[in-house]
Design an enzyme around this catalytic site. Structure first.
Site, PDB file in Angstrom:
ATOM      1  CB  CYS A 387      -0.998  -0.050   1.146  1.00  0.00           C
ATOM      2  SG  CYS A 387      -2.477   0.907   0.789  1.00  0.00           S
ATOM      3  CG  HIS A 513      -3.630  -3.784   3.011  1.00  0.00           C
ATOM      4  ND1 HIS A 513      -2.743  -3.245   3.912  1.00  0.00           N
ATOM      5  CD2 HIS A 513      -4.249  -2.744   2.416  1.00  0.00           C
ATOM      6  CE1 HIS A 513      -2.825  -1.926   3.868  1.00  0.00           C
ATOM      7  NE2 HIS A 513      -3.725  -1.589   2.973  1.00  0.00           N
ATOM      8  CD  GLU A 515      -1.241  -6.285   5.060  1.00  0.00           C
ATOM      9  OE1 GLU A 515      -0.955  -6.582   3.880  1.00  0.00           O
ATOM     10  OE2 GLU A 515      -1.456  -5.117   5.437  1.00  0.00           O
TER      11      GLU A 515
END
Ligand code: GLN
Length: 540
Positions: A387, A513, A515
């Site tokens: 990001c 993202h 993650e």
């Protein structure tokens, strides 16, 4: 997973004595054990603060904001739930006091309560009940585990504890309360102390709730004497006193809870019979790879919240998952972007085989992030930008390669002559801060033959987002001619989702993202390949 029973059961997890006892991990571990016994389970977090969601909270306050598929900005515990269960959560899995009151006040204005005095009991408690039952009423789950944020005795928690009291009364053996407490070890007395637990249970009793099971967080094993003492003073059976001892990895907690028979005690108390054996084989394999790595690699995580690891929880966990895929221990060096010496940054990155630049907002520490990226790009060190990390990679490339000296994101410098990162068109009219970013899962088309394509092995992917700014397509040709190419695009908006360098062993920036999508059962390919690239760099 389909549901195995015809009725949803509700488990409430409360905490006493102090915060940070690991309610989220205990909830996730119990859920994991029930899931391993073929039940379908979901977990919900009720947060007693007045913010509508944690999206407007500083990560220093509450750790990272976790984003779900449906674009809810939620508490970081939902990340643990997804990582443990490999099941997605949604807005319904995180409710705050702010959201409860907002719903009640909107109903009042609509006239839904016409004539009534709107009060905490029954109106607020009914709304809390509604949020709890909503998940059960979906018909998907055998168990809904509801974790109550905060500590009993807090003023804010009161309506939640009162709701639990009502639900226990209403549901009988279909509802159960697990209370987490601390059993501290006093070095001077050489003893574990049960008094804080006794007091905490007393507080619950004052509110009319008798916990069914006590999970006792402790540094030292609880012996039989301590267990029976707690049982005696707190009106629970000795078998319902569960030890939760400190451990080196949160992923070992389900195994410890199985040894303590937490799941069996729960099932017995909820009058459930004939449950299947808990199959944790793949979980145990994961732990064994985690504990016996064949190699090690050092990776730097550059961000501005590094004092508090909770701020980057999902990234850190994703790197742990990625390490196990590669049988490798990832030694993470947290680097404060404000403390990077812009002229002599080499020392900071010495010994690192990979650099990850974290997401973020605002200009604090931004030049340090750009310096870190410059170092990775010019030294062929594997780089992953997430990001804001991707946006900084674009800025660095524009300044250094495209010679646009003042290139920047308009978030940091609205007057730059080269706004290579700019606010998204649909964000220009947005004035409210809460819940208004580009949030949640969006599709992304991947360019064949790219690094991204070899990582994902797919033509189209879906990833979660949380941003207002984007790559400025006006500059795309210039970037691509010089070797930084857009290899992932959102098909509808033509928004650049992935940028990578042609002539670099591993340099990739993503607007999304990854993650939020890495789980124990499904480690994320992007992190796995990044760690692999770092291992190869170290070997070179
Ligand atoms: N601040 C940037 C934006 O809003 C990046 C956000 C992020 O890193 N999550 O676009």
């Amino acid at each position: 997973m389909a549901r195995a029973t015809d009725q949803t059961r509700y488990i409430f997890v409360t905490g006493g004595v102090t915060s940070s006892l690991g309610k989220g991990i205990i909830s996730a571990s119990l859920a994991k054990l029930l899931q391993a016994r073929c039940y379908s389970v979901t977990i919900q977090k009720l947060d007693p603060y007045i913010n509508i969601d944690p999206g407007t909270l500083n990560p220093y306050e509450h750790g990272e904001c976790y984003v779900t598929e449906d674009g809810a900005e939620t508490d970081l515990d939902l990340g643990h739930y997804e990582r443990f269960l490999n099941v997605t959560t949604s807005q319904a899995n995180n409710v705050t006091t702010g959201r409860i009151y907002k719903a009640v006040i909107e109903k009042e204005r609509r006239g839904d309560y016409l004539g009534e005095t709107v009060q905490v009991i029954p109106h607020i408690t009914d709304e809390i009940k509604h949020s709890i039952k909503l998940l059960g009423e979906s018909g998907q789950y055998d168990f809904v585990i509801t974790e109550i944020g905060g500590t009993v005795g807090d003023i804010e928690s009161l309506p939640y504890i009162e709701t639990i009291r009502q639900l226990k009364w209403e549901m009988g053996s279909r509802a159960l309360v697990i209370h987490l407490t601390l059993v501290p070890y006093l070095a001077a007395a050489k003893e574990l102390k049960t008094k804080p637990t006794q007091h905490s249970v007393k507080t619950m009793l004052e509110y009319g709730v008798q916990p069914d099971i006590l999970v006792c967080r402790t540094e030292r094993p609880l012996n039989e004497h301590i267990r029976s003492k707690i049982a005696l003073f707190c009106n629970v059976e000795a078998t319902s006193v569960i030890e939760s001892i400190d451990t080196s990895s949160i992923y070992k907690v389900p195994i410890l809870m199985r040894e303590e028979k937490l799941d069996k005690v729960v099932l017995k108390k909820m009058r459930m019979k004939n449950f299947c054996p808990a199959d944790l084989d793949s979980w145990e394999k994961f732990i064994s790879r985690l504990e016996h790595p064949l190699k090690e690699v050092s990776i730097g995580l550059v961000g501005k919240y590094v004092e508090l690891v909770d701020s980057y929880k999902s990234i850190i966990e994703s790197l742990i998952h990625a390490g196990t895929v590669n049988d490798c221990r990832v030694n993470l060096k947290l680097i404060h972007s404000e403390q990077i010496d812009l002229n002599h940054s080499e020392a900071t990155f010495k010994g690192l085989s990979g650099i990850l630049v974290a997401p973020g907002f605002g200009d604090r520490g931004i030049e340090g992030k750009i310096a870190a990226i410059h170092h990775a790009r010019t030294n062929n060190i594997p780089f992953l930008g997430i990001c804001l990390g991707m946006q900084c990679a674009v800025v660095e490339f524009a300044r250094d390669v495209l010679k646009m000296k003042d290139a920047h994101s308009t978030e940091m410098n609205p007057d730059t002559t080269h706004p290579v990162i700019d606010i998204m068109e649909e964000q220009k009219k947005v004035t409210m801060k809460g819940g208004t970013m580009r949030l949640g899962a969006y599709p992304c088309k991947i360019k064949p033959g790219s690094l991204a394509s070899s990582i994902y092995g797919k033509k189209e992917i879906s990833e979660r987002h949380r941003h207002r700014f984007e790559f400025n397509n006006h500059y795309l040709n210039d970037f691509e001619r010089h070797g930084m190419i857009a290899t992932g695009m959102n098909p509808q908006a033509n928004l650049v989702e992935i940028m990578e360098l042609k002539h670099h062993p591993f340099f990739i920036g993503v607007q999304f993202h990854p993650e939020y999508r890495s789980t124990v059962a499904n480690p994320h390919a992007l992190f796995a390949h990044f760690v692999d690239a770092a291992i190869q760099y170290a070997e070179r």
